[in-house]
Design an enzyme around this catalytic site. Structure first.
Site, PDB file in Angstrom:
ATOM      1  N   SER A 125      70.077 -27.979 -23.806  1.00  6.75           N
ATOM      2  CA  SER A 125      70.752 -28.745 -22.749  1.00  6.75           C
ATOM      3  C   SER A 125      71.267 -30.069 -23.260  1.00  6.75           C
ATOM      4  O   SER A 125      70.645 -30.701 -24.112  1.00  6.75           O
ATOM      5  CB  SER A 125      69.803 -29.009 -21.585  1.00  6.75           C
ATOM      6  N   LYS A 179      65.105 -23.240 -19.114  1.00  4.48           N
ATOM      7  CA  LYS A 179      66.472 -23.787 -19.077  1.00  4.48           C
ATOM      8  C   LYS A 179      67.152 -23.453 -17.741  1.00  4.48           C
ATOM      9  O   LYS A 179      67.891 -24.267 -17.181  1.00  4.48           O
ATOM     10  CB  LYS A 179      67.296 -23.234 -20.254  1.00  4.48           C
ATOM     11  N   ASN A 183      68.605 -25.973 -14.936  1.00  4.47           N
ATOM     12  CA  ASN A 183      69.935 -25.947 -14.341  1.00  4.47           C
ATOM     13  C   ASN A 183      69.884 -25.888 -12.819  1.00  4.47           C
ATOM     14  O   ASN A 183      70.736 -26.466 -12.147  1.00  4.47           O
ATOM     15  CB  ASN A 183      70.746 -24.776 -14.904  1.00  4.47           C
TER      16      ASN A 183
HETATM   17  C1  6PG Z   1      73.251 -28.333 -19.827  1.00  3.78           C
HETATM   18  C2  6PG Z   1      74.176 -27.764 -18.818  1.00  3.78           C
HETATM   19  C3  6PG Z   1      75.024 -26.721 -19.461  1.00  3.78           C
HETATM   20  C4  6PG Z   1      76.256 -26.368 -18.690  1.00  3.78           C
HETATM   21  C5  6PG Z   1      75.981 -25.479 -17.555  1.00  3.78           C
HETATM   22  C6  6PG Z   1      76.819 -25.793 -16.360  1.00  3.78           C
HETATM   23  O1  6PG Z   1      72.064 -28.324 -19.560  1.00  3.78           O
HETATM   24  O2  6PG Z   1      73.726 -28.764 -20.870  1.00  3.78           O
HETATM   25  O3  6PG Z   1      73.458 -27.216 -17.755  1.00  3.78           O
HETATM   26  O4  6PG Z   1      74.200 -25.651 -19.751  1.00  3.78           O
HETATM   27  O5  6PG Z   1      76.960 -27.482 -18.307  1.00  3.78           O
HETATM   28  O6  6PG Z   1      76.288 -24.195 -18.012  1.00  3.78           O
HETATM   29  O7  6PG Z   1      76.578 -24.807 -15.475  1.00  3.78           O
HETATM   30  P1  6PG Z   1      77.548 -24.418 -14.329  1.00  3.78           P
HETATM   31  O8  6PG Z   1      78.867 -24.011 -14.940  1.00  3.78           O
HETATM   32  O9  6PG Z   1      76.848 -23.282 -13.694  1.00  3.78           O
HETATM   33  O10 6PG Z   1      77.685 -25.643 -13.472  1.00  3.78           O
END
Ligand code: 6PG
Length: 464
Positions: A125, A179, A183
């Site tokens: 992340s 993870k 999210n």
């Molecule tokens: C992170 C984010 C990353 C990404 C997501 C966004 O932790 O770095 O969560 O994984 O920005 O995929 O998710 P959505 O497209 O579902 O908003």
């Protein structure tokens, strides 16, 4: 020879490869499109010396020292299976494949079970910036494989007070599961911030720039977090083409790749309630129904009237709301840990989220300490949070009430408030549901005044 390899030079893969090289590890890279690999190497500047560009999988494998480690940074889903199928036959029995994409943890469980050689699934992340300069890393798979690469993953991860934000979460898909919950919390945190923004914009009539200044101020207090910080930047930005606040020109329909949805689906399977996260996912889905919302407005009007709430009260609402959504996320992980036979290290999870990841915040430090005292206790009952909840819940209540009276939707905040009110009532209202179930289906109920189970009401069979 390179110490590690990486496949997939998209935004995240390229950033991660540079991060690895920047930390002194020689890395071999390969991308399906050779020109991407070439350009990546040419633009790597002083890091180019540590990077070996390769133009076939065979060449990649031969460029890495044995036992090999190869990170996959390809789009989640079929592409991962295809990549593993193409790569595994070229590898030796001890060579490790790491899927570092945003995989569904069920896929990771399956890939771990099917793997014919060492395999790890890690959640990463922090977006592009995090991948380049230090993400938060949540690992899953056999511990001995994690231990083999922990020095590299720890080195490239974000640091909080010098401690690496990279931890092994458990077997199989544990890392990708954590993870996904990250999210889900991310969705709820973002939604609550958007709701506070909506109250300021539509209820208090504030301009985007003024709202940006409020977020900047909040970022210096208990709400200090990456998401509040960037919300301030987003609200303050001016569109170079028109000179208008850019936020006012962005379409109000939120995208999603699905990780929040996975979290909600899994919570339902586990029977563990995460209502604030569910509300946030639903709100994103509703945001996408722009035409339908326009029809609603044409028929009913927005019904909005000015809101009677102070900006300081909104700050309290976000503090209380944030605690509720983390309480739900951690409760879900505790339940999953029992259900899936993992020992998810809840305090360490809060700890690795303190830096690098999208939901990083000052409050996570207190959460890490609270969970160290008792990982099984609902976070809002922890001594550190009791006071904060008691002090801020009035602000959440006032905000939800005022927004409702003003016709402003606050689904995640309202759901956080209802969660709090539900979780502090020893006597709820499900006795009525049990009565109804027994009435129409003879499902039976327990009584407060007796120990034996399976009682029925005088309506017997739904006819009385
Ligand atoms: C992170 C984010 C990353 C990404 C997501 C966004 O932790 O770095 O969560 O994984 O920005 O995929 O998710 P959505 O497209 O579902 O908003």
């Amino acid at each position: 020879m390179a110490e590690i390899g990486l496949i997939g030079l998209g935004t995240m893969g390229a950033a991660l490869a540079l991060n690895i090289a920047d930390n002194g590890f020689d890395i071999a890279v390969w991308n399906r499109t050779p020109s991407v690999t070439k350009e990546f190497h040419q633009t790597a500047a002083e890091l180019a010396a540590r990077i070996t560009p390769t133009y076939s999988l065979e060449e990649l494998v031969l460029a890495i020292s044995v036992p090999r480690t190869i990170i996959l940074m390809v789009p989640a889903g079929d592409a991962v299976d295809q990549q593993i199928a193409a790569l595994r036959p070229l590898l030796g029995p001890d060579d490790l494949i790491i899927d570092a994409g945003n995989a569904n943890f069920h896929d990771t469980n399956r890939r771990a079970a099917e793997a014919t050689g060492p395999f790890l699934g890690i959640g990463v992340s922090g977006g592009e910036e995090g991948a380049r300069h230090g993400p938060s890393i949540m690992g899953g798979g056999p511990r001995q494989h994690w231990d083999r690469v922990a020095h590299i993953l720890g080195a490239i991860s974000a640091k909080h007070d010098g401690s690496p934000c990279a931890t092994w979460m458990g077997d199989g898909g544990a890392g990708h599961f954590v993870k996904a919950v990250h999210n889900g919390i991310e969705y709820a945190d973002m939604q609550m911030i958007a709701e506070a923004y909506g109250i300021m914009r539509d209820g208090l009539g504030m301009e985007a720039g003024e709202i940006g200044a409020v977020f900047d101020r909040w970022n210096k207090g208990p709400l200090q977090s990456y998401l509040i910080e960037i919300s301030g930047h987003v609200a303050a930005a001016t569109d170079p083409a028109t000179g208008k606040p850019l936020l006012d020109l962005i379409v109000d329909s939120a995208g999603q790749k699905g990780t929040g949805r996975w979290t909600v689906i899994e919570a339902q399977h586990l029977g563990t309630p995460i209502p604030a996260i569910e509300a946030a996912v639903a709100a994103r889905n509703l945001s996408a129904r722009r035409k339908e919302r326009a029809t609603g407005e044409a028929i009913f009007g927005t019904g909005r009237v000015g809101v009677d709430v102070q900006v300081a009260t909104l700050e309290q609402a976000l503090i209380a709301g944030k605690i509720m959504c983390y309480a739900q996320g951690f409760t879900m992980m505790a339940q999953a840990s029992r259900e899936f036979g993992w020992s998810l290290p809840l305090p360490e999870i809060a700890a690795v989220w303190r830096a690098g990841c999208i939901i990083r915040s000052t409050m996570l430090n207190d959460m890490a300490h609270a969970l160290s005292d008792d990982p099984d206790r609902n976070l809002m009952f922890a001594p550190t949070f009791r006071g904060l909840v008691s002090d801020s819940i009035g602000g959440l209540r006032e905000t939800v009430a005022a927004a409702s009276l003003s016709g402003l939707p606050v689904p995640a905040l309202a759901s956080g408030l209802s969660y709090f009110d539900t979780m502090r009532q020893s006597r709820g209202t499900a006795n009525m549901i049990q009565g109804q179930r027994d009435y129409f289906g003879l499902h039976g109920f327990e009584r407060l005044d007796r120990d034996d189970k399976d009682h029925h009401g005088p309506w017997s069979g739904g006819t009385a």
